[in-house]
Design a protein around this motif. Structure first.
Motif, PDB file in Angstrom:
ATOM      1  N   PRO A 136       3.009  16.857  -4.758  1.00 55.16           N
ATOM      2  CA  PRO A 136       3.651  15.714  -4.089  1.00 55.16           C
ATOM      3  C   PRO A 136       5.049  16.067  -3.596  1.00 55.16           C
ATOM      4  CG  PRO A 136       2.566  14.995  -6.098  1.00 55.16           C
ATOM      5  CD  PRO A 136       2.508  16.487  -6.103  1.00 55.16           C
ATOM      6  N   PRO A 137       5.295  16.002  -2.289  1.00 54.03           N
ATOM      7  CA  PRO A 137       6.617  16.357  -1.762  1.00 54.03           C
ATOM      8  C   PRO A 137       7.602  15.200  -1.877  1.00 54.03           C
ATOM      9  CG  PRO A 137       5.156  15.796   0.038  1.00 54.03           C
ATOM     10  CD  PRO A 137       4.331  15.705  -1.215  1.00 54.03           C
ATOM     11  N   SER A 138       8.874  15.537  -1.958  1.00 52.71           N
ATOM     12  CA  SER A 138       9.932  14.527  -1.944  1.00 52.71           C
ATOM     13  C   SER A 138      10.282  14.200  -0.496  1.00 52.71           C
ATOM     14  CB  SER A 138      11.175  15.041  -2.667  1.00 52.71           C
ATOM     15  OG  SER A 138      11.745  16.127  -1.949  1.00 52.71           O
ATOM     16  N   MET A 139      10.995  13.105  -0.298  1.00 47.94           N
ATOM     17  CA  MET A 139      11.427  12.744   1.042  1.00 47.94           C
ATOM     18  C   MET A 139      12.404  13.787   1.581  1.00 47.94           C
ATOM     19  SD  MET A 139       9.744  10.014   1.751  1.00 47.94           S
ATOM     20  CE  MET A 139      10.546   9.108   3.067  1.00 47.94           C
ATOM     21  N   PHE A 183       4.296  16.802  10.483  1.00 49.03           N
ATOM     22  CA  PHE A 183       3.633  15.897   9.548  1.00 49.03           C
ATOM     23  C   PHE A 183       3.804  14.469  10.036  1.00 49.03           C
ATOM     24  CE2 PHE A 183       7.852  14.887   8.239  1.00 49.03           C
ATOM     25  CZ  PHE A 183       7.786  13.671   7.580  1.00 49.03           C
ATOM     26  N   THR A 184       3.048  13.561   9.451  1.00 47.25           N
ATOM     27  CA  THR A 184       3.267  12.144   9.683  1.00 47.25           C
ATOM     28  C   THR A 184       3.021  11.385   8.396  1.00 47.25           C
ATOM     29  OG1 THR A 184       2.784  10.295  11.175  1.00 47.25           O
ATOM     30  CG2 THR A 184       0.898  11.565  10.394  1.00 47.25           C
ATOM     31  N   LEU A 185       3.603  10.217   8.267  1.00 50.08           N
ATOM     32  CA  LEU A 185       3.354   9.342   7.124  1.00 50.08           C
ATOM     33  C   LEU A 185       2.317   8.305   7.516  1.00 50.08           C
ATOM     34  CD1 LEU A 185       6.946   8.699   5.699  1.00 50.08           C
ATOM     35  CD2 LEU A 185       5.203  10.247   4.804  1.00 50.08           C
ATOM     36  N   VAL A 186       1.352   8.086   6.637  1.00 51.11           N
ATOM     37  CA  VAL A 186       0.285   7.128   6.923  1.00 51.11           C
ATOM     38  C   VAL A 186       0.013   6.294   5.683  1.00 51.11           C
ATOM     39  CG1 VAL A 186      -0.808   8.618   8.643  1.00 51.11           C
ATOM     40  CG2 VAL A 186      -1.544   8.763   6.252  1.00 51.11           C
ATOM     41  N   PRO A 187      -0.523   5.087   5.837  1.00 48.70           N
ATOM     42  CA  PRO A 187      -0.931   4.286   4.679  1.00 48.70           C
ATOM     43  C   PRO A 187      -2.073   4.973   3.924  1.00 48.70           C
ATOM     44  CG  PRO A 187      -0.720   2.910   6.625  1.00 48.70           C
ATOM     45  CD  PRO A 187      -0.650   4.325   7.093  1.00 48.70           C
ATOM     46  N   GLU A 206       0.839  -1.199   0.000  1.00 53.10           N
ATOM     47  CA  GLU A 206       0.000   0.000   0.000  1.00 53.10           C
ATOM     48  C   GLU A 206       0.875   1.252   0.000  1.00 53.10           C
ATOM     49  OE1 GLU A 206      -3.675   1.850   2.630  1.00 53.10           O
ATOM     50  OE2 GLU A 206      -2.513   0.169   3.397  1.00 53.10           O
ATOM     51  N   PRO A 207       0.614   2.213  -0.891  1.00 54.82           N
ATOM     52  CA  PRO A 207       1.395   3.455  -0.891  1.00 54.82           C
ATOM     53  C   PRO A 207       1.257   4.217   0.418  1.00 54.82           C
ATOM     54  CG  PRO A 207       0.088   3.238  -2.906  1.00 54.82           C
ATOM     55  CD  PRO A 207      -0.391   2.171  -1.969  1.00 54.82           C
ATOM     56  N   LEU A 208       2.328   4.902   0.797  1.00 54.46           N
ATOM     57  CA  LEU A 208       2.277   5.819   1.933  1.00 54.46           C
ATOM     58  C   LEU A 208       1.989   7.226   1.430  1.00 54.46           C
ATOM     59  CD1 LEU A 208       5.297   4.704   4.163  1.00 54.46           C
ATOM     60  CD2 LEU A 208       2.873   4.273   4.548  1.00 54.46           C
ATOM     61  N   VAL A 209       1.286   7.991   2.227  1.00 54.29           N
ATOM     62  CA  VAL A 209       1.014   9.390   1.899  1.00 54.29           C
ATOM     63  C   VAL A 209       1.426  10.242   3.095  1.00 54.29           C
ATOM     64  CG1 VAL A 209      -0.889   8.820   0.342  1.00 54.29           C
ATOM     65  CG2 VAL A 209      -1.373   9.295   2.751  1.00 54.29           C
ATOM     66  N   ALA A 210       1.652  11.525   2.838  1.00 49.27           N
ATOM     67  CA  ALA A 210       2.004  12.457   3.906  1.00 49.27           C
ATOM     68  C   ALA A 210       0.736  13.126   4.418  1.00 49.27           C
ATOM     69  CB  ALA A 210       2.987  13.504   3.392  1.00 49.27           C
ATOM     70  N   GLN A 249      -4.396  17.565   5.700  1.00 48.70           N
ATOM     71  CA  GLN A 249      -4.443  17.383   4.247  1.00 48.70           C
ATOM     72  C   GLN A 249      -3.515  16.226   3.869  1.00 48.70           C
ATOM     73  OE1 GLN A 249      -3.970  21.062   2.169  1.00 48.70           O
ATOM     74  NE2 GLN A 249      -3.876  20.135   0.132  1.00 48.70           N
ATOM     75  N   TYR A 250      -4.060  15.263   3.139  1.00 54.17           N
ATOM     76  CA  TYR A 250      -3.283  14.108   2.702  1.00 54.17           C
ATOM     77  C   TYR A 250      -2.704  14.373   1.319  1.00 54.17           C
ATOM     78  CZ  TYR A 250      -5.875  11.861   6.492  1.00 54.17           C
ATOM     79  OH  TYR A 250      -6.420  11.550   7.707  1.00 54.17           O
ATOM     80  N   VAL A 251      -1.415  14.105   1.157  1.00 52.65           N
ATOM     81  CA  VAL A 251      -0.726  14.397  -0.097  1.00 52.65           C
ATOM     82  C   VAL A 251       0.097  13.180  -0.503  1.00 52.65           C
ATOM     83  CG1 VAL A 251       0.826  15.970  -1.301  1.00 52.65           C
ATOM     84  CG2 VAL A 251      -0.547  16.811   0.619  1.00 52.65           C
ATOM     85  N   ARG A 252      -0.043  12.759  -1.743  1.00 55.62           N
ATOM     86  CA  ARG A 252       0.769  11.653  -2.255  1.00 55.62           C
ATOM     87  C   ARG A 252       2.229  12.074  -2.315  1.00 55.62           C
ATOM     88  NH1 ARG A 252      -2.326   7.539  -4.186  1.00 55.62           N
ATOM     89  NH2 ARG A 252      -0.477   6.569  -5.071  1.00 55.62           N
ATOM     90  N   LEU A 253       3.138  11.122  -2.198  1.00 48.15           N
ATOM     91  CA  LEU A 253       4.563  11.399  -2.227  1.00 48.15           C
ATOM     92  C   LEU A 253       5.069  11.458  -3.655  1.00 48.15           C
ATOM     93  CD1 LEU A 253       5.740   8.993   0.634  1.00 48.15           C
ATOM     94  CD2 LEU A 253       5.061  11.395   0.807  1.00 48.15           C
ATOM     95  N   ALA A 254       6.127  12.224  -3.863  1.00 44.62           N
ATOM     96  CA  ALA A 254       6.713  12.323  -5.202  1.00 44.62           C
ATOM     97  C   ALA A 254       7.221  10.966  -5.670  1.00 44.62           C
ATOM     98  CB  ALA A 254       7.844  13.352  -5.192  1.00 44.62           C
ATOM     99  N   ASP A 255       7.745  10.173  -4.746  1.00 44.71           N
ATOM    100  CA  ASP A 255       8.194   8.813  -5.056  1.00 44.71           C
ATOM    101  C   ASP A 255       7.031   7.865  -4.780  1.00 44.71           C
ATOM    102  OD1 ASP A 255       9.330   6.331  -5.296  1.00 44.71           O
ATOM    103  OD2 ASP A 255      11.106   6.788  -4.082  1.00 44.71           O
ATOM    104  N   ASP A 256       6.366   7.406  -5.840  1.00 43.37           N
ATOM    105  CA  ASP A 256       5.183   6.551  -5.641  1.00 43.37           C
ATOM    106  C   ASP A 256       5.548   5.092  -5.378  1.00 43.37           C
ATOM    107  OD1 ASP A 256       6.051   5.816  -8.128  1.00 43.37           O
ATOM    108  OD2 ASP A 256       4.267   6.468  -9.203  1.00 43.37           O
ATOM    109  N   ASN A 257       6.841   4.806  -5.229  1.00 42.67           N
ATOM    110  CA  ASN A 257       7.268   3.443  -4.911  1.00 42.67           C
ATOM    111  C   ASN A 257       7.435   3.219  -3.410  1.00 42.67           C
ATOM    112  OD1 ASN A 257       7.436   2.453  -7.596  1.00 42.67           O
ATOM    113  ND2 ASN A 257       9.353   3.576  -7.885  1.00 42.67           N
ATOM    114  N   ILE A 258       7.126   4.244  -2.628  1.00 43.06           N
ATOM    115  CA  ILE A 258       7.244   4.108  -1.176  1.00 43.06           C
ATOM    116  C   ILE A 258       5.951   3.505  -0.654  1.00 43.06           C
ATOM    117  CG2 ILE A 258       7.509   5.343   1.002  1.00 43.06           C
ATOM    118  CD1 ILE A 258       9.237   7.369  -0.448  1.00 43.06           C
TER     119      ILE A 258
END
Length: 300
Positions: A178-181, A237-241, A162-166, A253-262
């Motif tokens: 989408p933010p980078s790490m 912030f926190t990372l969540v599934p 499952e992808p993680l989102v910020a 606000q939930y935002v997808r990450l720039a790296d969608d392989n995380i």
């Protein structure tokens, strides 16, 4: 040695604080402190190292904690089995889960299982390590978590990744794209849960560490809801599934990450070598359908 001494010890070991453990047990602190001292005197060793900022388990205390948890799990399973036999009317099916998996497929599975009027579903919120112990003791029949734990008596299967989102404060400068790490590493981070690992906090923290990034962990909390509350308070912030996006929280606000392989896996745990009964076969059939829908883009 009484069962209550074991319960008292486990509560203190989990909270690492007499005051919080007493509140959790709904008793006053002085009798709790005396009970732990009596337990240590009976065993003949110190179970805790008393420090100004809290308690720390000794090596003997850590071993005793594992054994005490297993004994309490067996007692609980014995009581539940006794009730089940006495009632003789319903089959009890116990499910362990970590909170972050309860916003997608799992509620649908529970809803469909509950359509069987002769089946009683019992849910236990447990960390993955606790699920392994609960499976072995018979307290639960199946577990859902996110961590791989090697145990000869338990088999695990990854249902899907499952992808993680910020989860960012609403209106945060990074919430627009989408933010980078690397960008997230500059923002204070809230991690959950607290306590000894392995846990989801180790997963999220490790994502930055493996990329050579340092993060400012501003707060560790026990659960997802508290983490989201702190995000809404603009603490960080926190990372969540991905499925946690179903939690509509003001100020978050939930935002997808720039790296969608995380991603983070959703893992099912069962007792190894056990022939599935009718309820387990039904559960497996429902799960296979739900996972196929998920992988096919028919979410949830």
């Amino acid at each position: 040695m009484e069962v209550r001494h074991l319960r008292y010890f486990v509560a203190v070991a989990e909270e690492r604080n007499f005051t919080r453990a007493a509140e959790k047990l709904f008793i006053a602190q002085p009798p709790l402190t005396r009970a732990i001292k009596q337990l240590e005197d009976e065993i003949g060793i110190d179970l805790f190292i008393r420090k100004p900022r809290g308690l720390e388990l000794t090596s003997g205390g850590a071993y005793f904690l594992l054994q005490a948890q297993q004994v309490l799990d067996k007692i609980e399973a014995m009581v539940e089995d006794t009730r089940r036999i006495a009632l003789g009317r319903k089959t009890v099916f116990s499910i362990g889960f970590v909170p972050s998996v309860f916003y997608g497929q799992l509620p649908l599975m529970v809803r469909r299982l509950r359509q069987n009027k002769n089946l009683e579903i019992v849910l236990h919120e447990l960390k993955t390590r606790q699920q392994i112990d609960a499976l072995k003791s018979g307290r639960i029949d199946i577990g859902f978590g996110r961590l791989r734990i090697d145990d000869p008596d338990v088999e695990q299967e990854i249902l899907f990744d499952e992808p993680l989102v910020a989860a960012l404060p609403a209106g945060h400068p990074l919430a627009g794209a989408p933010p980078s790490m690397e960008q997230l590493a500059d923002v204070p981070m809230i991690v959950f849960p607290t306590g000894p690992g392995p846990n989801f906090a180790d997963i999220t923290h490790g994502l930055f560490r493996r990329r050579g990034l340092k993060v400012n962990v501003i707060q560790q909390v026990n659960d997802l809801q508290t983490a989201l509350s702190l995000v809404a308070s603009e603490m960080g912030f926190t990372l969540v599934p991905e499925q946690v996006q179903r939690v509509n929280r003001d100020g978050v606000q939930y935002v997808r990450l720039a790296d969608d392989n995380i991603t983070t896996p959703v893992i099912i745990s069962r007792r190894r070598g056990e022939n599935p009964n009718a309820i387990m076969r039904l559960t497996n059939t429902i799960l296979a359908e739900l996972v196929e829908n998920r992988l096919g883009g028919r979410y949830p």
